[in-house]
Design a protein around this motif. Sequence first.
Motif, mmCIF file in Angstrom:
data_model
loop_
_atom_site.group_PDB
_atom_site.id
_atom_site.type_symbol
_atom_site.label_atom_id
_atom_site.label_comp_id
_atom_site.label_asym_id
_atom_site.label_seq_id
_atom_site.Cartn_x
_atom_site.Cartn_y
_atom_site.Cartn_z
ATOM 1 N N GLY A 33 0.787 -1.226 0.000
ATOM 2 C CA GLY A 33 0.000 0.000 0.000
ATOM 3 C C GLY A 33 0.822 1.280 0.000
ATOM 4 N N GLY A 34 0.108 2.392 0.063
ATOM 5 C CA GLY A 34 0.755 3.694 0.053
ATOM 6 C C GLY A 34 1.631 3.934 1.266
ATOM 7 N N ARG A 35 1.188 3.474 2.424
ATOM 8 C CA ARG A 35 1.975 3.673 3.650
ATOM 9 C C ARG A 35 3.315 2.944 3.561
ATOM 10 N NH1 ARG A 35 -0.015 2.386 9.807
ATOM 11 N NH2 ARG A 35 1.887 3.051 10.828
ATOM 12 N N GLY A 36 3.283 1.716 3.104
ATOM 13 C CA GLY A 36 4.523 0.947 2.980
ATOM 14 C C GLY A 36 5.465 1.549 1.947
ATOM 15 N N LEU A 37 4.909 1.987 0.831
ATOM 16 C CA LEU A 37 5.724 2.587 -0.221
ATOM 17 C C LEU A 37 6.386 3.876 0.267
ATOM 18 C CD1 LEU A 37 6.765 2.843 -3.116
ATOM 19 C CD2 LEU A 37 4.547 3.867 -3.729
ATOM 20 N N GLY A 38 5.627 4.751 0.907
ATOM 21 C CA GLY A 38 6.183 6.013 1.401
ATOM 22 C C GLY A 38 7.268 5.795 2.441
ATOM 23 N N ALA A 39 7.039 4.857 3.358
ATOM 24 C CA ALA A 39 8.042 4.563 4.386
ATOM 25 C C ALA A 39 9.331 4.048 3.747
ATOM 26 C CB ALA A 39 7.490 3.548 5.384
ATOM 27 N N LYS A 40 9.206 3.208 2.732
ATOM 28 C CA LYS A 40 10.397 2.694 2.046
ATOM 29 C C LYS A 40 11.166 3.817 1.361
ATOM 30 C CE LYS A 40 12.207 -0.181 -1.655
ATOM 31 N NZ LYS A 40 13.541 0.200 -1.261
ATOM 32 N N ILE A 41 10.447 4.713 0.699
ATOM 33 C CA ILE A 41 11.108 5.830 0.011
ATOM 34 C C ILE A 41 11.898 6.667 1.010
ATOM 35 C CG2 ILE A 41 10.700 8.017 -1.189
ATOM 36 C CD1 ILE A 41 8.315 6.538 -2.599
ATOM 37 N N LEU A 42 11.273 7.020 2.132
ATOM 38 C CA LEU A 42 11.970 7.823 3.141
ATOM 39 C C LEU A 42 13.158 7.074 3.720
ATOM 40 C CD1 LEU A 42 8.952 9.466 4.970
ATOM 41 C CD2 LEU A 42 10.573 10.575 3.421
ATOM 42 N N TRP A 43 12.998 5.809 4.010
ATOM 43 C CA TRP A 43 14.092 4.999 4.572
ATOM 44 C C TRP A 43 15.284 4.970 3.613
ATOM 45 C CZ3 TRP A 43 15.345 2.783 9.079
ATOM 46 C CH2 TRP A 43 16.354 1.837 9.081
ATOM 47 N N ASP A 44 14.992 4.793 2.333
ATOM 48 C CA ASP A 44 16.059 4.702 1.337
ATOM 49 C C ASP A 44 16.729 6.042 1.051
ATOM 50 O OD1 ASP A 44 15.528 2.013 1.037
ATOM 51 O OD2 ASP A 44 14.523 2.221 -0.910
ATOM 52 N N GLU A 45 15.975 7.138 1.133
ATOM 53 C CA GLU A 45 16.479 8.409 0.624
ATOM 54 C C GLU A 45 16.916 9.431 1.673
ATOM 55 O OE1 GLU A 45 14.155 10.096 -2.506
ATOM 56 O OE2 GLU A 45 13.926 8.169 -3.523
ATOM 57 N N LEU A 46 16.466 9.296 2.905
ATOM 58 C CA LEU A 46 16.881 10.262 3.930
ATOM 59 C C LEU A 46 18.110 9.747 4.664
ATOM 60 C CD1 LEU A 46 13.616 11.593 5.616
ATOM 61 C CD2 LEU A 46 14.981 12.615 3.789
ATOM 62 N N LYS A 47 19.126 10.575 4.719
ATOM 63 C CA LYS A 47 20.326 10.215 5.463
ATOM 64 C C LYS A 47 20.055 10.381 6.961
ATOM 65 C CE LYS A 47 23.366 11.838 1.829
ATOM 66 N NZ LYS A 47 24.220 12.920 1.367
ATOM 67 N N PRO A 48 20.676 9.551 7.794
ATOM 68 C CA PRO A 48 20.519 9.744 9.237
ATOM 69 C C PRO A 48 20.961 11.157 9.626
ATOM 70 C CG PRO A 48 21.574 7.641 8.771
ATOM 71 C CD PRO A 48 21.489 8.394 7.467
ATOM 72 N N GLY A 49 20.215 11.789 10.515
ATOM 73 C CA GLY A 49 20.559 13.127 10.968
ATOM 74 C C GLY A 49 20.023 14.246 10.090
ATOM 75 N N THR A 50 19.257 13.906 9.050
ATOM 76 C CA THR A 50 18.685 14.943 8.185
ATOM 77 C C THR A 50 17.817 15.885 9.008
ATOM 78 O OG1 THR A 50 18.670 13.499 6.243
ATOM 79 C CG2 THR A 50 17.164 15.383 6.199
#
Length: 165
Positions: A33-50
């Motif tokens: 679903g949309g929730r899983g997709l969005g969480a994956k995108i953020l996990w993959d693309e945001l560096k720790p400490g952003t």
Amino acid sequence: MYGHMGKILRIDLTNKKATVEPLTEEVVKKFIGGRGLGAKILWDELKPGTDPLSPENKLVFTVGPLTGTRAQSAARWIAQFKSPLTGTYFRSVGGGFFGAELKFAGYDAVIVEGKAEKPTYVYINDDNVEFRDAERIWGMTTHVAREFLWEETDKRARMLTSSPP
């Protein structure tokens, strides 16, 4: 592809650039679903400490496979981002026509990133994506801004707006 359109729209506000990326079947199967997709995108693309208030943070709008169908309670969309309040993942769910229209335009997700030089709104009309000057509507209430944007774009347009702080 199991109710998905197979496309992600990436909006780069810094460079006023829109690109379309494929959504793979593998991702659809692993992140439901949309929730899983969005969480994956953020996990993959945001560096720790952003910093949540920096241009490096992303705002991800997603819809699920049933959005735009007649399924009960499926007219939802999700906004996901790193929260300025908590510094962690946050999501907000909305209803109305926006989610279905996003799906009808052919997208499962929109990733908004960067920072515009001046007030800007993004007008998406299927495959056509335009970056438009929003200085005339800056500071308006959401209701007044909606009416103004309908006159400037299309009376049938569906939109997301936010009020000034």
